[in-house]
Design a protein around this motif. Structure first.
Motif, short mmCIF file in Angstrom:
data_model
loop_
_atom_site.label_atom_id
_atom_site.label_comp_id
_atom_site.label_asym_id
_atom_site.label_seq_id
_atom_site.Cartn_x
_atom_site.Cartn_y
_atom_site.Cartn_z
N TRP A 166 22.25 -31.97 -45.77
CA TRP A 166 22.35 -30.54 -45.45
C TRP A 166 21.93 -30.33 -44.00
CZ3 TRP A 166 24.51 -26.53 -47.84
CH2 TRP A 166 24.72 -26.58 -49.22
N GLN A 167 22.64 -29.46 -43.32
CA GLN A 167 22.30 -29.16 -41.93
C GLN A 167 22.38 -27.66 -41.69
OE1 GLN A 167 23.33 -31.88 -38.55
NE2 GLN A 167 24.79 -30.25 -38.08
N PHE A 168 21.34 -27.11 -41.08
CA PHE A 168 21.30 -25.69 -40.73
C PHE A 168 21.35 -25.57 -39.22
CE2 PHE A 168 18.86 -21.83 -39.61
CZ PHE A 168 19.67 -20.88 -40.21
N PHE A 224 21.65 -21.19 -45.65
CA PHE A 224 22.49 -22.39 -45.63
C PHE A 224 23.94 -22.10 -45.99
CE2 PHE A 224 18.48 -24.63 -45.52
CZ PHE A 224 18.78 -25.80 -44.83
N TRP A 235 12.26 -31.81 -44.16
CA TRP A 235 13.27 -31.52 -43.16
C TRP A 235 12.86 -32.16 -41.84
CZ3 TRP A 235 11.27 -29.10 -38.88
CH2 TRP A 235 10.04 -28.46 -39.06
N ARG A 253 27.01 -28.85 -45.73
CA ARG A 253 26.64 -30.06 -46.47
C ARG A 253 27.67 -31.12 -46.12
NH1 ARG A 253 26.94 -33.13 -51.17
NH2 ARG A 253 24.98 -33.46 -52.32
N CYS A 270 13.63 -20.80 -41.47
CA CYS A 270 14.28 -21.76 -42.36
C CYS A 270 13.32 -22.90 -42.71
CB CYS A 270 15.54 -22.29 -41.70
SG CYS A 270 16.42 -23.53 -42.69
N GLY A 282 24.85 -22.93 -42.59
CA GLY A 282 24.58 -24.32 -42.94
C GLY A 282 25.82 -25.05 -43.38
#
Length: 247
Positions: A196-198, A169, A220, A175, A209, A173
């Motif tokens: 949060w984004q990956f 992340f 998720w 935020r 992940c 990733g």
């Protein structure tokens, strides 16, 4: 007669994979002397490979380093050795410090270099044993080839998923703050919440992940083909606690 410090410096250069001529230029030691040291001296402490010898491997350090490598890292072929390069956004200096610490802990006897590039800093270190520790390396982008963990790697990550997620992340990733609007009692109200984004183009890396998120009970969802999102309040708080903010 060369001092012990000069010899240690020269042996470190030799172990990094440089040619005798290059080591001679950098160290000021004759090629014939370097050849004798190379052929008769034991491997200096700190240069041993944990996969090729009984040298220690710190599992939480390795888990984080593997995450950074799978996110924004590459292993390149150099003359007689390999270079691990991890690109870090210049806007996050603490991540640069973190990556540098991980490389120096894994391979303490060779120099770590910071190379400035547009918008980023590339943290890199040369070592002939990087392919031993990162067997997922190969030609071309990572999303163009299978990324499959070996059993010993999976065992480490099962015990240390949080550092692995930090590497993922904090490299690939982000935020972000989501802003949504809803009609409440006839009036439009706006809500802002963190997420949060990956993002990664490799199906295999995204699956790793998600697997690690499951290990730490963080919910998720796949928001689109290349993005994994952690959006619930509890999930974001849990991930904040495990990996820290990007700084």
């Amino acid at each position: 007669m060369h001092s012990p410090d000069r010899r240690r410096q020269a042996e470190t250069l030799l172990a990094s994979g440089l040619s005798l001529s290059a080591c001679a230029r950098l160290s000021g030691v004759a090629r014939s002397t370097l050849r004798t040291w190379r052929d008769t001296s034991p491997t200096p402490r700190g240069l041993e490979c944990p996969r090729c010898s009984d040298a220690p491997l710190v599992p939480e350090v390795y888990a984080a380093l593997l995450g950074y490598y799978l996110g924004d890292g590459c292993v390149s072929t150099a003359r007689r050795c390999f270079a691990l390069r991890i690109s870090c956004d210049i806007a996050y200096p603490e991540i640069i410090v973190d990556v540098r610490r991980l490389l120096e802990t894994t391979h303490p006897s060779a120099a770590t270099h910071l190379v400035r590039a547009p918008g980023c800093v590339v943290v890199q270190k040369a070592w002939k044993h990087w392919p031993c520790l990162l067997p997922q390396h190969g030609p071309g982008p990572k999303h163009s080839r299978p990324i499959v963990l070996e059993d010993w790697q999976r065992t480490i990550l099962e015990s240390h998923p949080a550092p692995f997620l930090r590497g993922l992340f904090h490299s690939d990733g982000s935020r972000v703050s989501n802003r949504v609007r809803r009609m409440v009692a006839g009036r439009m109200k706006y809500y802002v919440y963190p997420r949060w984004q990956f993002t990664n183009y490799s199906d295999d890396i995204r699956e790793l992940c998600c697997w690690a998120l499951d290990l730490v009970d963080v919910p998720w969802r796949q928001s689109n083909r290349h993005h994994i999102s952690v959006s619930t309040r509890a999930g974001v708080a849990r991930l904040d606690e495990l990996i820290g903010l990007k700084q």
